[in-house]
Design a protein around this motif. Structure first.
Motif, mmCIF file in Angstrom:
data_model
loop_
_atom_site.group_PDB
_atom_site.id
_atom_site.type_symbol
_atom_site.label_atom_id
_atom_site.label_comp_id
_atom_site.label_asym_id
_atom_site.label_seq_id
_atom_site.Cartn_x
_atom_site.Cartn_y
_atom_site.Cartn_z
ATOM 1 N N GLY A 153 -66.204 39.403 14.443
ATOM 2 C CA GLY A 153 -66.958 40.652 14.549
ATOM 3 C C GLY A 153 -66.970 41.201 15.965
ATOM 4 N N GLY A 154 -65.828 41.085 16.644
ATOM 5 C CA GLY A 154 -65.776 41.586 18.017
ATOM 6 C C GLY A 154 -64.368 41.588 18.578
ATOM 7 N N ILE A 155 -64.311 41.866 19.890
ATOM 8 C CA ILE A 155 -63.025 41.879 20.606
ATOM 9 C C ILE A 155 -63.036 40.725 21.606
ATOM 10 C CG2 ILE A 155 -61.504 43.223 22.135
ATOM 11 C CD1 ILE A 155 -61.871 44.596 19.456
ATOM 12 N N TRP A 156 -61.965 39.970 21.652
ATOM 13 C CA TRP A 156 -61.810 38.901 22.634
ATOM 14 C C TRP A 156 -60.671 39.248 23.584
ATOM 15 C CZ3 TRP A 156 -64.751 37.949 18.539
ATOM 16 C CH2 TRP A 156 -65.789 37.009 18.669
ATOM 17 N N ARG A 157 -60.858 38.893 24.848
ATOM 18 C CA ARG A 157 -59.828 39.161 25.862
ATOM 19 C C ARG A 157 -59.234 37.835 26.335
ATOM 20 N NH1 ARG A 157 -61.988 41.872 31.163
ATOM 21 N NH2 ARG A 157 -62.613 39.717 31.534
ATOM 22 N N PHE A 158 -57.914 37.803 26.430
ATOM 23 C CA PHE A 158 -57.209 36.611 26.913
ATOM 24 C C PHE A 158 -56.200 37.025 27.980
ATOM 25 C CE2 PHE A 158 -58.573 35.666 22.596
ATOM 26 C CZ PHE A 158 -59.105 34.394 22.726
ATOM 27 N N ARG A 159 -55.697 36.038 28.726
ATOM 28 C CA ARG A 159 -54.608 36.320 29.654
ATOM 29 C C ARG A 159 -53.313 36.467 28.847
ATOM 30 N NH1 ARG A 159 -55.637 38.724 33.865
ATOM 31 N NH2 ARG A 159 -53.702 37.991 34.821
ATOM 32 N N ALA A 160 -52.529 37.437 29.209
ATOM 33 C CA ALA A 160 -51.318 37.721 28.440
ATOM 34 C C ALA A 160 -50.204 36.714 28.688
ATOM 35 C CB ALA A 160 -50.826 39.136 28.760
ATOM 36 N N ASN A 161 -50.299 35.941 29.783
ATOM 37 C CA ASN A 161 -49.193 35.041 30.126
ATOM 38 C C ASN A 161 -49.596 33.564 30.139
ATOM 39 O OD1 ASN A 161 -50.806 34.968 32.314
ATOM 40 N ND2 ASN A 161 -49.264 35.595 33.825
ATOM 41 N N LYS A 162 -50.742 33.244 29.547
ATOM 42 C CA LYS A 162 -51.200 31.854 29.543
ATOM 43 C C LYS A 162 -51.058 31.284 28.130
ATOM 44 C CE LYS A 162 -55.279 29.232 30.793
ATOM 45 N NZ LYS A 162 -56.730 29.322 30.913
ATOM 46 N N LEU A 163 -50.556 30.070 28.024
ATOM 47 C CA LEU A 163 -50.274 29.502 26.709
ATOM 48 C C LEU A 163 -51.495 28.803 26.104
ATOM 49 C CD1 LEU A 163 -46.724 27.946 27.328
ATOM 50 C CD2 LEU A 163 -47.368 30.308 26.834
ATOM 51 N N ASN A 164 -51.472 28.718 24.767
ATOM 52 C CA ASN A 164 -52.431 27.902 23.996
ATOM 53 C C ASN A 164 -53.901 28.200 24.279
ATOM 54 O OD1 ASN A 164 -50.531 26.280 22.533
ATOM 55 N ND2 ASN A 164 -50.019 25.353 24.522
ATOM 56 N N GLN A 165 -54.236 29.435 24.459
ATOM 57 C CA GLN A 165 -55.652 29.751 24.672
ATOM 58 C C GLN A 165 -56.380 29.823 23.327
ATOM 59 O OE1 GLN A 165 -55.858 33.167 27.826
ATOM 60 N NE2 GLN A 165 -53.873 33.307 26.829
ATOM 61 N N SER A 166 -57.637 29.400 23.327
ATOM 62 C CA SER A 166 -58.495 29.632 22.165
ATOM 63 C C SER A 166 -59.790 30.252 22.664
ATOM 64 C CB SER A 166 -58.734 28.345 21.388
ATOM 65 O OG SER A 166 -59.375 28.686 20.168
ATOM 66 N N TYR A 167 -60.801 30.289 21.803
ATOM 67 C CA TYR A 167 -62.031 30.992 22.168
ATOM 68 C C TYR A 167 -62.565 30.585 23.544
ATOM 69 C CZ TYR A 167 -62.537 32.848 17.409
ATOM 70 O OH TYR A 167 -62.352 33.522 16.241
ATOM 71 N N SER A 168 -62.503 29.270 23.830
ATOM 72 C CA SER A 168 -63.137 28.797 25.064
ATOM 73 C C SER A 168 -62.439 29.323 26.319
ATOM 74 C CB SER A 168 -63.189 27.267 25.083
ATOM 75 O OG SER A 168 -61.892 26.749 24.927
ATOM 76 N N GLU A 169 -61.134 29.651 26.208
ATOM 77 C CA GLU A 169 -60.428 30.206 27.374
ATOM 78 C C GLU A 169 -60.508 31.728 27.411
ATOM 79 O OE1 GLU A 169 -58.448 27.969 25.333
ATOM 80 O OE2 GLU A 169 -59.141 26.286 26.561
#
Lengths: 415, 152
Positions: free
Chosen positions: A186-202
């Motif tokens: 129910g939202g938007i999550w932001r991640f780094r575009a060049n980092k591997l294997n990220q999940s919610y905690s990253e």
């Protein structure tokens, strides 16, 4: 045209595909614009992304011939994208080209593929896994993606629920308060575009209170994220004492938001009433259709659209090939409603909102219509095509992907 | 010429009459007939239609055609006309798995409808099984009661 289509057989892993010539669905656009079909019968074509050299990539919801992503190229420049190759063994919705990579999402992961200078995919069998483990529960499961210009990837995680009732879509079941779904969806999550294997905690929980976003785009003119929310369903069915069928078909508005980090757009506690022009408390949380309560503090939409039309793609047009009023404006692909029943369905179209200084500068308008191919859509199955993906090509045209038959349209301005 | 006309026109008309007559009799008698010629329980179609409109119509649509890739169709569908126990349990337990109907897949979860009475479930299933180009035996409240008991 017919002959061209018949000649335009495309090679796709050795299988000869003949583009469907019988499709005569007429698309209506404003004066000066024209529409052509550049590829057809591709499968459930969801989102579409364009490379700077004219190549198009399309994400399929389900695999076709074992492939989930298609690369389309018009080698002889005749306007028909005859060279089609497939790769990727996952279905999904999101796709984007950025900084030498192709990003594509399944319903729980985001991958990326390295591209060469011809925008051919390198290591098609070995994409890098960028994000993993996102909530995927058979409802609002599309993971739409967009990227900013600072190395960030934004992903929608739709809520697997209508209004966070204890028992989903069940008459008499109360709304959960607080809604636990909001912790991971129910939202938007932001991640780094060049980092591997990220999940919610990253990742960063960038925005909340968004029931389901399928269309989103980074507005490069002002460097902000804009999203389109699918509003809640079934007001009359769940609360027949408060809403009749007509009200249920016209409430709530589909909303466009400008999202900042920390935005709360109100779902499931609130919905936006386009007639009263305010956020009201949802009946699951004690609302009566008028009461605002905690909703007075929730983020308001920048544009409100008619209910249930299902905005599935958002595109800010940055090209110079359309008249000036379209520059930096928003195109929205509406997939078309189903939740207006028993009233007739609406919204199988592409809309436009003019923008100035990063904010809407006029009313929304219908830009392209007629995709359904019938005078009236009583039930969504009547629609022959449904707009789902949008992109701006290297040629300054916009491309519309249809996920019923996989028809790809190009809309150009002829001057 | 007249003879030829009579032969060409009258006989087919008679044939149509012969075919339509039994249907007409049934219509006059107000009986609705299910598969094997068994009459459907009195009033079940009318009551079932009301339950359908209040509970099922939004997702499955007025014509039972469903919503492509989300909500499965009820039109000419094997799972609708097939095993009553399976069908009753979809209403009592809901359905959270993807379902394949006539070669297409549908993913939206179906909520359980335990708030409906055994009579309402029997009526709406009988209605769905004998509408939308389906023909199948009626479902009785006793069948629903039996399945509901197993839930606990």
């Amino acid at each position: 045209m017919l002959v061209r289509f018949l000649l335009a057989s495309s090679l796709w892993f050795g299988i000869v595909y003949t583009t469907r010539a019988s499709d005569t669905t007429k698309i209506q656009t404003p004066a000066g614009f024209s529409t052509s079909i550049i590829a057809d019968d591709l499968g459930n074509a969801r989102h579409i992304a364009a490379a700077p050299n004219g190549v198009l990539f399309i994400k399929l919801e389900r695999l076709k011939n074992g492939k989930g992503i298609l690369r389309l190229e018009d080698n002889n420049k005749d306007g028909i994208y005859e060279t089609i190759t497939g790769f990727g063994n996952f279905g999904g919705t999101g796709i984007a080209v950025k900084n030498g990579y192709l990003y594509a999402s399944s319903n729980s992961e985001v991958y990326r593929y390295r591209l060469n200078d011809k925008f051919e995919v390198l290591d098609a069998d070995k994409p890098e896994l960028i994000v993993t483990g996102l909530v995927n529960k058979n409802q609002h499961e599309s993971k739409s993606i967009t990227l900013d210009n600072a190395g960030n990837l934004y992903i929608n995680v739709g809520a697997p629920s209508n209004a966070c009732q204890v028992a989903d879509r069940t008459k008499g079941s109360p709304g959960q308060d607080p809604c636990p779904i909001l912790e991971t969806a129910g939202g938007i999550w932001r991640f780094r575009a060049n980092k591997l294997n990220q999940s919610y905690s990253e990742g960063t929980h960038y925005a909340t209170g968004l029931r389901n976003v399928v269309g989103l785009d980074w507005n490069s003119a002002i460097n902000e994220l804009f999203v389109m929310q699918h509003g809640r369903d079934q007001l009359a069915q769940l609360y027949p004492d408060l809403y009749n069928d007509k009200q249920s078909a016209e409430l709530p508005a589909e909303e466009m938001f400008m999202i900042k980090e920390g935005s709360n757009c109100g779902w499931p506690y609130c919905y936006y009433d386009g007639q009263q022009k305010k956020k009201v408390l949802a009946p699951e949380y004690g609302g009566d259709g008028k009461k605002e309560d905690r909703c007075a503090n929730m983020q308001k939409p920048v544009v409100a659209f008619p209910a249930h039309m299902a905005p599935n793609a958002l595109l800010f047009y940055t090209g110079d090939k359309f008249p000036a009023r379209y520059k930096n404006g928003a195109f929205i692909a509406f997939h078309g409603s189903w939740n207006r029943a028993p009233l007739k369905q609406e919204g199988y179209l592409v809309a436009f909102v003019p923008f100035s200084n990063g904010q809407p500068s006029g009313e929304w308008e219908i830009f392209a219509n007629g995709f359904a191919g019938v005078a009236e859509v009583k039930s969504p199955r009547d629609a022959k095509h449904r707009p789902c993906g949008l992109t701006q090509g290297a040629d300054g045209a916009i491309y519309v992907a249809d996920d019923v038959k996989g028809t790809i349209y190009r809309i150009t301005y002829n001057n | 010429m007249l003879r030829l006309f009579t032969a060409r026109i009258i006989w087919p008309l008679l044939l149509i009459l012969v075919v339509l007559l039994p249907m007409g009799i049934n219509a006059v008698a107000g009986k609705k007939v299910s598969v094997n010629g068994q009459p459907l329980p009195k009033g079940s179609m009318e009551r079932g239609k009301k339950v359908f409109e209040a509970t099922c119509l939004t997702c499955h649509q007025a014509d039972g055609s469903g919503v492509p890739r989300l909500n499965p169709p009820l039109i000419k569908s094997d799972y609708v006309t097939g095993d009553p126990v399976y069908l009753i349990n979809i209403l009592l337990k809901g359905l959270n798995d993807e379902i394949e109907v006539n070669g297409e897949y549908y993913g939206n979860p179906m909520p359980a409808q335990v708030q409906l009475s055994d009579q309402e479930i029997a009526d709406v299933l009988t209605y769905v099984r004998n509408n939308f180009e389906n023909k199948a035996k009626a479902i009785t409240p006793a069948q629903v009661t039996a399945e509901r008991k197993k839930l606990k």
